[in-house]
Design a protein around this motif. Structure first.
Motif, short mmCIF file in Angstrom:
data_model
loop_
_atom_site.label_atom_id
_atom_site.label_comp_id
_atom_site.label_asym_id
_atom_site.label_seq_id
_atom_site.Cartn_x
_atom_site.Cartn_y
_atom_site.Cartn_z
N SER A 17 0.93 -1.26 0.09
CA SER A 17 0.11 0.03 0.01
C SER A 17 0.78 1.26 -0.11
O SER A 17 2.09 1.13 0.48
N ARG A 66 -9.60 -0.99 -4.84
CA ARG A 66 -8.28 -1.18 -4.62
C ARG A 66 -7.90 0.45 -4.27
O ARG A 66 -6.83 0.47 -3.23
N GLN A 81 -5.54 6.92 -1.37
CA GLN A 81 -5.00 5.52 -0.80
C GLN A 81 -4.86 4.53 -1.61
O GLN A 81 -6.12 4.10 -2.10
N SER A 83 -4.07 0.33 -2.40
CA SER A 83 -3.83 -0.81 -1.72
C SER A 83 -3.83 -1.90 -2.73
O SER A 83 -4.28 -1.78 -3.83
#
Length: 121
Positions: A17, A66, A81, A83
């Motif tokens: 991440s 994601r 963000q 991930s």
């Protein structure tokens, strides 16, 4: 003018991440939409995610599930963000701000300098 400064890129292993940040500064413009685009080696820059002042979001199919885009309007900052990163996410990520000097005037696009994201083991 609007200045955009990105941070948070780097090298991450597949499945990892990262969180990108983009802070906008300047005067004379009201920012409407902010977003993230990316460009792998080659001429094409593609959209990743966009968010307006109301918090309405839109994602590229490759980012859905994601990546999460968010925004702090008080700080004029947008976040991404990321991930479950994949090698194909490797690219330079650019922040975008679409802004107007006054309501009804043309919308201008401002870009950050880009931050490199590399997904590799």
């Amino acid at each position: 003018q609007v200045q955009l400064v990105e941070s948070g890129g780097g090298l991450v292993q597949p499945g990892g991440s990262l969180r990108l940040s983009c802070a906008a500064s300047g005067s004379g413009f009201s920012i409407n939409v902010m977003g993230w685009y990316r460009q792998a080696p080659g001429p094409q820059r593609e959209v990743v995610a966009r968010i307006n002042t109301a918090g309405t979001t839109a994602y590229a199919d490759s980012a859905k599930g994601r990546f999460t885009i968010s925004r702090d309007n008080a700080k004029n900052t947008v976040y991404l963000q990321m991930s479950s990163l994949k090698p194909e996410d490797t690219a330079v990520y650019y922040c975008l701000a679409e802004a107007q000097a006054l309501p009804g005037q043309p919308i201008r696009a401002f870009w950050g300098q880009g931050t490199q994201v590399t997904v590799s083991s």
